[in-house]
Design a protein around this motif. Structure first.
Motif, mmCIF file in Angstrom:
data_model
loop_
_atom_site.group_PDB
_atom_site.id
_atom_site.type_symbol
_atom_site.label_atom_id
_atom_site.label_comp_id
_atom_site.label_asym_id
_atom_site.label_seq_id
_atom_site.Cartn_x
_atom_site.Cartn_y
_atom_site.Cartn_z
ATOM 1 N N LYS A 9 30.918 38.223 48.013
ATOM 2 C CA LYS A 9 30.901 37.261 49.111
ATOM 3 C C LYS A 9 31.937 37.683 50.127
ATOM 4 O O LYS A 9 33.015 38.125 49.773
ATOM 5 C CB LYS A 9 31.212 35.853 48.570
ATOM 6 N N SER A 11 34.508 36.741 53.123
ATOM 7 C CA SER A 11 35.310 35.565 53.483
ATOM 8 C C SER A 11 35.041 35.059 54.895
ATOM 9 O O SER A 11 35.266 33.892 55.185
ATOM 10 C CB SER A 11 36.801 35.872 53.317
ATOM 11 N N ASP A 13 32.019 35.138 56.461
ATOM 12 C CA ASP A 13 30.574 34.977 56.637
ATOM 13 C C ASP A 13 30.262 33.609 57.237
ATOM 14 O O ASP A 13 30.560 32.585 56.641
ATOM 15 C CB ASP A 13 29.876 35.136 55.292
ATOM 16 N N VAL A 18 30.754 30.175 51.786
ATOM 17 C CA VAL A 18 31.247 30.441 50.429
ATOM 18 C C VAL A 18 30.813 29.315 49.486
ATOM 19 O O VAL A 18 30.406 29.566 48.351
ATOM 20 C CB VAL A 18 32.784 30.612 50.415
ATOM 21 N N LYS A 19 30.847 28.089 49.960
ATOM 22 C CA LYS A 19 30.452 26.931 49.143
ATOM 23 C C LYS A 19 29.030 27.095 48.604
ATOM 24 O O LYS A 19 28.772 26.816 47.432
ATOM 25 C CB LYS A 19 30.548 25.659 49.981
ATOM 26 N N THR A 21 27.363 29.873 48.075
ATOM 27 C CA THR A 21 27.350 30.944 47.079
ATOM 28 C C THR A 21 27.902 30.448 45.749
ATOM 29 O O THR A 21 27.347 30.738 44.686
ATOM 30 C CB THR A 21 28.161 32.152 47.575
ATOM 31 N N LYS A 22 28.968 29.673 45.784
ATOM 32 C CA LYS A 22 29.556 29.143 44.557
ATOM 33 C C LYS A 22 28.602 28.175 43.859
ATOM 34 O O LYS A 22 28.513 28.166 42.631
ATOM 35 C CB LYS A 22 30.892 28.472 44.849
ATOM 36 N N ILE A 36 35.178 37.726 46.184
ATOM 37 C CA ILE A 36 35.222 37.497 47.626
ATOM 38 C C ILE A 36 35.929 38.678 48.277
ATOM 39 O O ILE A 36 37.014 39.071 47.857
ATOM 40 C CB ILE A 36 35.949 36.187 47.959
ATOM 41 N N ASN A 38 37.862 39.749 51.234
ATOM 42 C CA ASN A 38 38.631 39.166 52.338
ATOM 43 C C ASN A 38 38.487 39.979 53.611
ATOM 44 O O ASN A 38 38.562 41.198 53.590
ATOM 45 C CB ASN A 38 40.112 39.056 51.963
#
Length: 66
Positions: A9, A11, A13, A18-19, A21-22, A36, A38
């Protein structure tokens, strides 16, 4: 054989948060690894991201493709 998955992922994007993807990752019923990168955007278009992706994927392949 259990399936193994690796997710990278970025950082910065703005296309896929990110939420999201998690949430997807938490629903996956498999052996998984999440990293992730960075400073990378959606396309991972930096030399630093390329190096991290390459080294991480190489290590993952060595662990799971025996």
């Amino acid at each position: 054989m259990k399936s193994q998955k690796i997710w990278f992922k970025n950082s910065k994007d703005k296309t896929v948060p990110v939420k999201h993807t998690k949430e997807y990752l938490s629903a996956a019923k498999c052996v998984k690894e999440f990293q992730i990168i960075n400073g990378a955007d959606h396309s991972f278009a930096t030399d630093e991201a390329d190096e991290v992706l390459f080294l991480s994927l190489r290590g993952w392949l060595k662990r799971y493709l025996k």
